[in-house]
Structures are given as C-alpha cells and as structure tokens.
Scaffold this motif. Structure first.
Motif: not given
Length: 125
Positions: A36-53
């Motif tokens: 149940x937590x995986x989609x939330x972690x994936x959302x955080x990852x997508x956010x982090x990847x975007x701002x890191x780029x």
C-alpha cells in the motif's frame, strides 16, 4: 513568446535527464515496502527526480533553477493546476493521504536550491 495566431509558447519547467527509477536502486528498495505504500514512495521519487534534474541541469542559470524550484515549493504547499507542477501536486495529495508533513518535500527543494547557488568546488579534484 508567441507563435503565429497568437498562441503562447512556453518553456517547460521540468528538464528531464532521462534518468528513471530503473537507473537507480529504487525498484529494488520499493519491493521491501508494504504494497500500500509503494505508490506513495513512487510519487515522492517522481517529485525528487524532477527537482533533482532541474538542479543538475548545466544549461540553466542558478536564478532560473531557483525560480523553477520555488514553483515546485509553491505548488507543494498551495496546490497548482499548472501541468508543469503536476508532480508537486501529486506529492501534495500523497502527503495529505499519508499524514506526512510537506516539510520533507520542502527540505529537499531547499537542498537543491542550495546546490544551485553554491558552487563549492571548481572541479572534481
């Protein structure tokens, strides 16, 4: 800038590097999390990847990086219907759903802003 016919042309806020979850240890680690937590972690990852780029983009000036990152911060805190900030809006919703404060996303933005404006080293040596 406008195209013929008056349509406005804007530059995208995100600057994708081409890196994704498959290029890092993210997929392996995500299997260790409860389903149940995986989609939330994936959302955080997508956010982090975007701002890191954005922060890592050598073609952007520091003030442009900060402006873009500030836009992500505003969207994270206040919400946004601007598709350029969809990943911040998605994280805002996932943080609300999980009861996690926005400061975790804002702290990450703050770190990337610091990287954008403070050049501590002239080279790798």
């Amino acid at each position: 800038m406008a195209e013929p016919g008056g349509a406005r042309v804007t530059e995208a806020v995100e600057t994708p590097s081409g890196k994704g979850a498959g290029d890092e240890n993210f997929p392996v680690g995500s299997w260790l999390l409860p389903r149940p937590l995986r989609p939330h972690v994936a959302t955080y990852y997508a956010f982090a990847r975007a701002i890191d780029d954005i922060a890592d983009n050598a073609d952007l000036a520091a003030d442009d990086k900060v402006r873009r990152l500030d836009g992500f911060a505003q969207a994270l805190v206040n919400g946004s219907r601007d598709p350029d900030y969809a990943k911040a809006e998605a994280l805002r919703h996932t943080l609300a759903a999980t009861g996690i404060p926005a400061r975790h996303g804002l702290d990450l933005i703050s770190a990337f802003k610091q990287d954008a404006i403070k050049h501590r080293y002239a080279d790798w040596n």
